[in-house]
Scaffold this motif. Structure first.
Motif, PDB file in Angstrom:
ATOM      1  N   GLY A 192      -9.233  32.502 -43.069  1.00 28.90           N
ATOM      2  CA  GLY A 192     -10.156  32.574 -44.201  1.00 28.90           C
ATOM      3  C   GLY A 192     -11.092  33.765 -44.097  1.00 28.90           C
ATOM      4  N   ALA A 193     -11.548  34.042 -42.883  1.00 27.27           N
ATOM      5  CA  ALA A 193     -12.436  35.191 -42.670  1.00 27.27           C
ATOM      6  C   ALA A 193     -11.722  36.497 -42.979  1.00 27.27           C
ATOM      7  CB  ALA A 193     -12.956  35.196 -41.229  1.00 27.27           C
ATOM      8  N   ARG A 216       4.016  47.357 -47.104  1.00 24.44           N
ATOM      9  CA  ARG A 216       4.658  46.106 -46.689  1.00 24.44           C
ATOM     10  C   ARG A 216       6.139  46.059 -47.078  1.00 24.44           C
ATOM     11  NH1 ARG A 216       5.139  40.400 -47.975  1.00 24.44           N
ATOM     12  NH2 ARG A 216       4.503  39.119 -46.181  1.00 24.44           N
ATOM     13  N   PHE A 217       6.522  46.798 -48.127  1.00 24.56           N
ATOM     14  CA  PHE A 217       7.930  46.841 -48.505  1.00 24.56           C
ATOM     15  C   PHE A 217       8.768  47.584 -47.468  1.00 24.56           C
ATOM     16  CE2 PHE A 217       5.889  46.090 -52.614  1.00 24.56           C
ATOM     17  CZ  PHE A 217       6.704  45.101 -53.142  1.00 24.56           C
ATOM     18  N   GLY A 218       8.113  48.497 -46.731  1.00 26.56           N
ATOM     19  CA  GLY A 218       8.847  49.250 -45.719  1.00 26.56           C
ATOM     20  C   GLY A 218       8.687  48.694 -44.323  1.00 26.56           C
ATOM     21  N   ARG A 219       7.558  48.040 -44.070  1.00 26.09           N
ATOM     22  CA  ARG A 219       7.335  47.456 -42.741  1.00 26.09           C
ATOM     23  C   ARG A 219       6.529  46.173 -42.912  1.00 26.09           C
ATOM     24  NH1 ARG A 219       4.831  50.452 -37.371  1.00 26.09           N
ATOM     25  NH2 ARG A 219       5.004  48.653 -35.992  1.00 26.09           N
ATOM     26  N   LEU A 273      -1.046  37.092 -44.813  1.00 22.48           N
ATOM     27  CA  LEU A 273      -2.502  36.985 -44.870  1.00 22.48           C
ATOM     28  C   LEU A 273      -3.138  38.309 -45.263  1.00 22.48           C
ATOM     29  CD1 LEU A 273      -4.962  35.128 -44.135  1.00 22.48           C
ATOM     30  CD2 LEU A 273      -4.865  36.148 -41.863  1.00 22.48           C
ATOM     31  N   LEU A 274      -2.640  39.408 -44.677  1.00 26.92           N
ATOM     32  CA  LEU A 274      -3.180  40.740 -44.985  1.00 26.92           C
ATOM     33  C   LEU A 274      -2.799  41.175 -46.396  1.00 26.92           C
ATOM     34  CD1 LEU A 274      -2.513  42.542 -41.567  1.00 26.92           C
ATOM     35  CD2 LEU A 274      -4.629  41.460 -42.380  1.00 26.92           C
ATOM     36  N   LEU A 275      -1.650  40.689 -46.878  1.00 25.05           N
ATOM     37  CA  LEU A 275      -1.261  40.990 -48.258  1.00 25.05           C
ATOM     38  C   LEU A 275      -2.237  40.346 -49.231  1.00 25.05           C
ATOM     39  CD1 LEU A 275       0.765  42.037 -50.387  1.00 25.05           C
ATOM     40  CD2 LEU A 275       2.009  39.872 -50.099  1.00 25.05           C
ATOM     41  N   TRP A 276      -2.581  39.075 -49.008  1.00 23.72           N
ATOM     42  CA  TRP A 276      -3.542  38.397 -49.880  1.00 23.72           C
ATOM     43  C   TRP A 276      -4.930  39.035 -49.777  1.00 23.72           C
ATOM     44  CZ3 TRP A 276      -2.725  35.649 -53.926  1.00 23.72           C
ATOM     45  CH2 TRP A 276      -1.541  34.919 -54.054  1.00 23.72           C
ATOM     46  N   GLN A 277      -5.262  39.517 -48.592  1.00 19.71           N
ATOM     47  CA  GLN A 277      -6.540  40.209 -48.419  1.00 19.71           C
ATOM     48  C   GLN A 277      -6.617  41.423 -49.345  1.00 19.71           C
ATOM     49  OE1 GLN A 277      -7.076  42.819 -45.032  1.00 19.71           O
ATOM     50  NE2 GLN A 277      -9.019  41.828 -44.533  1.00 19.71           N
ATOM     51  N   SER A 278      -5.518  42.168 -49.429  1.00 18.17           N
ATOM     52  CA  SER A 278      -5.484  43.353 -50.290  1.00 18.17           C
ATOM     53  C   SER A 278      -5.595  42.981 -51.762  1.00 18.17           C
ATOM     54  CB  SER A 278      -4.188  44.140 -50.042  1.00 18.17           C
ATOM     55  OG  SER A 278      -4.179  44.692 -48.755  1.00 18.17           O
ATOM     56  N   ILE A 279      -4.892  41.929 -52.169  1.00 17.33           N
ATOM     57  CA  ILE A 279      -4.930  41.499 -53.579  1.00 17.33           C
ATOM     58  C   ILE A 279      -6.344  41.069 -53.969  1.00 17.33           C
ATOM     59  CG2 ILE A 279      -4.099  39.753 -55.196  1.00 17.33           C
ATOM     60  CD1 ILE A 279      -1.433  39.784 -53.621  1.00 17.33           C
ATOM     61  N   THR A 305     -15.718  44.976 -37.374  1.00 18.68           N
ATOM     62  CA  THR A 305     -15.587  44.694 -35.942  1.00 18.68           C
ATOM     63  C   THR A 305     -14.652  43.506 -35.720  1.00 18.68           C
ATOM     64  OG1 THR A 305     -17.843  45.501 -35.556  1.00 18.68           O
ATOM     65  CG2 THR A 305     -16.842  44.165 -33.821  1.00 18.68           C
ATOM     66  N   PHE A 306     -14.845  42.449 -36.508  1.00 24.79           N
ATOM     67  CA  PHE A 306     -13.974  41.273 -36.408  1.00 24.79           C
ATOM     68  C   PHE A 306     -12.535  41.635 -36.757  1.00 24.79           C
ATOM     69  CE2 PHE A 306     -11.804  37.820 -38.654  1.00 24.79           C
ATOM     70  CZ  PHE A 306     -11.813  36.826 -37.682  1.00 24.79           C
ATOM     71  N   LYS A 307     -12.382  42.429 -37.827  1.00 27.63           N
ATOM     72  CA  LYS A 307     -11.044  42.797 -38.290  1.00 27.63           C
ATOM     73  C   LYS A 307     -10.307  43.629 -37.246  1.00 27.63           C
ATOM     74  CE  LYS A 307     -10.958  45.941 -41.428  1.00 27.63           C
ATOM     75  NZ  LYS A 307     -11.184  46.584 -42.747  1.00 27.63           N
ATOM     76  N   THR A 308     -11.005  44.568 -36.619  1.00 27.20           N
ATOM     77  CA  THR A 308     -10.380  45.402 -35.596  1.00 27.20           C
ATOM     78  C   THR A 308      -9.942  44.561 -34.398  1.00 27.20           C
ATOM     79  OG1 THR A 308     -11.769  47.274 -36.282  1.00 27.20           O
ATOM     80  CG2 THR A 308     -10.689  47.435 -34.132  1.00 27.20           C
ATOM     81  N   GLY A 309     -10.801  43.618 -34.000  1.00 26.00           N
ATOM     82  CA  GLY A 309     -10.430  42.717 -32.912  1.00 26.00           C
ATOM     83  C   GLY A 309      -9.227  41.861 -33.281  1.00 26.00           C
ATOM     84  N   TYR A 310      -9.177  41.430 -34.546  1.00 29.16           N
ATOM     85  CA  TYR A 310      -8.039  40.618 -35.020  1.00 29.16           C
ATOM     86  C   TYR A 310      -6.750  41.428 -34.954  1.00 29.16           C
ATOM     87  CZ  TYR A 310      -5.251  37.669 -38.151  1.00 29.16           C
ATOM     88  OH  TYR A 310      -4.269  36.868 -38.692  1.00 29.16           O
ATOM     89  N   PHE A 311      -6.813  42.699 -35.357  1.00 26.37           N
ATOM     90  CA  PHE A 311      -5.632  43.559 -35.303  1.00 26.37           C
ATOM     91  C   PHE A 311      -5.132  43.722 -33.871  1.00 26.37           C
ATOM     92  CE2 PHE A 311      -7.134  45.931 -39.347  1.00 26.37           C
ATOM     93  CZ  PHE A 311      -6.541  44.966 -40.138  1.00 26.37           C
ATOM     94  N   LEU A 312      -6.062  43.874 -32.944  1.00 26.19           N
ATOM     95  CA  LEU A 312      -5.689  44.045 -31.542  1.00 26.19           C
ATOM     96  C   LEU A 312      -5.044  42.772 -30.982  1.00 26.19           C
ATOM     97  CD1 LEU A 312      -8.828  46.004 -30.263  1.00 26.19           C
ATOM     98  CD2 LEU A 312      -6.486  46.876 -30.339  1.00 26.19           C
TER      99      LEU A 312
END
Length: 254
Positions: free
Chosen positions: A23-24, A68-71, A76-82, A197-204
């Motif tokens: 959700g975050a 996302r069509f190529g990789r 969750l990240l797709l919905w974040q973009s929308i 900061t949270f997002k970068t940690g999530y990516f890692l």
């Protein structure tokens, strides 16, 4: 029995944490714009907010969706973009209405005039929608043609996250031009910083593509640069700006 009960508690806790993190990630990016949106609507003044922030985020999230069509990456990240695209369009709609109502000039500027001197400073929200639609269709066509190229796909992913990493630069430049952070929501920037900061940690932690977390780190650095501007211009004010005066001025930051 006690061990089973403990395992169930741990399982439920992990499920709650995962849903909270999801959700975050989905809605955390749009939360910083809520106080800015409310401030602009309350004061009818958008001078302190740069509309180019909306441009950067629209471009970044449209490119991310095409990437996302190529990789493949998490849905969750797709919905974040929308969700972010919808939020930026709402911000643009408000800022355009506020700016046009404050302008003394009756001249209207349109996207279809193709006058680059007024790029992203049009008089109607519809013109911004036309521009975004034209960019999306063009980028989608190029992606469709070059989708089999690994170099193009990786470059597309880099451009998507690098554009988002440069999110704060329009606001950074706007503050530098005004020699003030007057009208900018400090809450928004603080939320940017904590969210990035949270997002970068999530990516890692989720081992997202390398473009995501490297540009996330860059985004955090830009956030801290804006916070430094807040500190510097409050300590060494370089132009006297009153709230009452700024509320009646035109939205030149747009």
């Amino acid at each position: 029995m006690e061990d089973e009960a403990f395992e169930q508690i741990v399982s439920v806790f992990n499920w709650l944490v995962s849903w909270a993190a999801a959700g975050a990630m989905m809605f955390g990016g749009v939360i910083p714009y809520i106080p800015q949106y409310r401030d602009i609507r309350r004061t009818q003044n958008a001078e302190g907010f740069s509309a180019y922030v909306c441009l950067v985020l629209l471009v970044a999230n449209i490119l991310r969706i095409l990437f996302r069509f190529g990789r493949y990456f998490e849905t969750l990240l797709l919905w974040q973009s929308i969700i972010m695209i919808a939020t930026m369009l709402a911000m643009l709609n408000l800022c355009t209405n506020v700016r046009v109502s404050a302008e003394l000039s009756t001249k209207r500027r349109a996207f279809l005039d193709f006058d680059w001197s007024y790029f992203w400073s049009w008089s109607r929200f519809l013109d911004y929608v036309q521009c975004v639609a034209a960019f999306t269709l063009t980028a989608a066509y190029v992606t469709y043609v070059l989708l089999d190229s690994a170099v193009f796909v990786e470059t597309l992913g880099f451009l998507a996250v690098f554009s988002e990493a440069m999110l704060g630069t329009p606001q950074l430049y706007c503050n530098y031009q005004n020699k003030s952070t007057e009208g900018m929501s400090i809450k928004m920037v603080l939320m940017w910083t904590s969210g990035d900061t949270f997002k970068t940690g999530y990516f890692l932690l989720t081992q997202a593509p390398v473009q995501f977390w490297t540009c996330g780190m860059l985004q955090v650095l830009v956030d801290f640069a804006i916070l430094f501007q807040v500190y510097y211009y409050s300590l060494y004010p370089q132009k006297p700006v009153s709230h009452n005066a700024s509320h009646t001025s035109s939205a030149k930051a747009l």
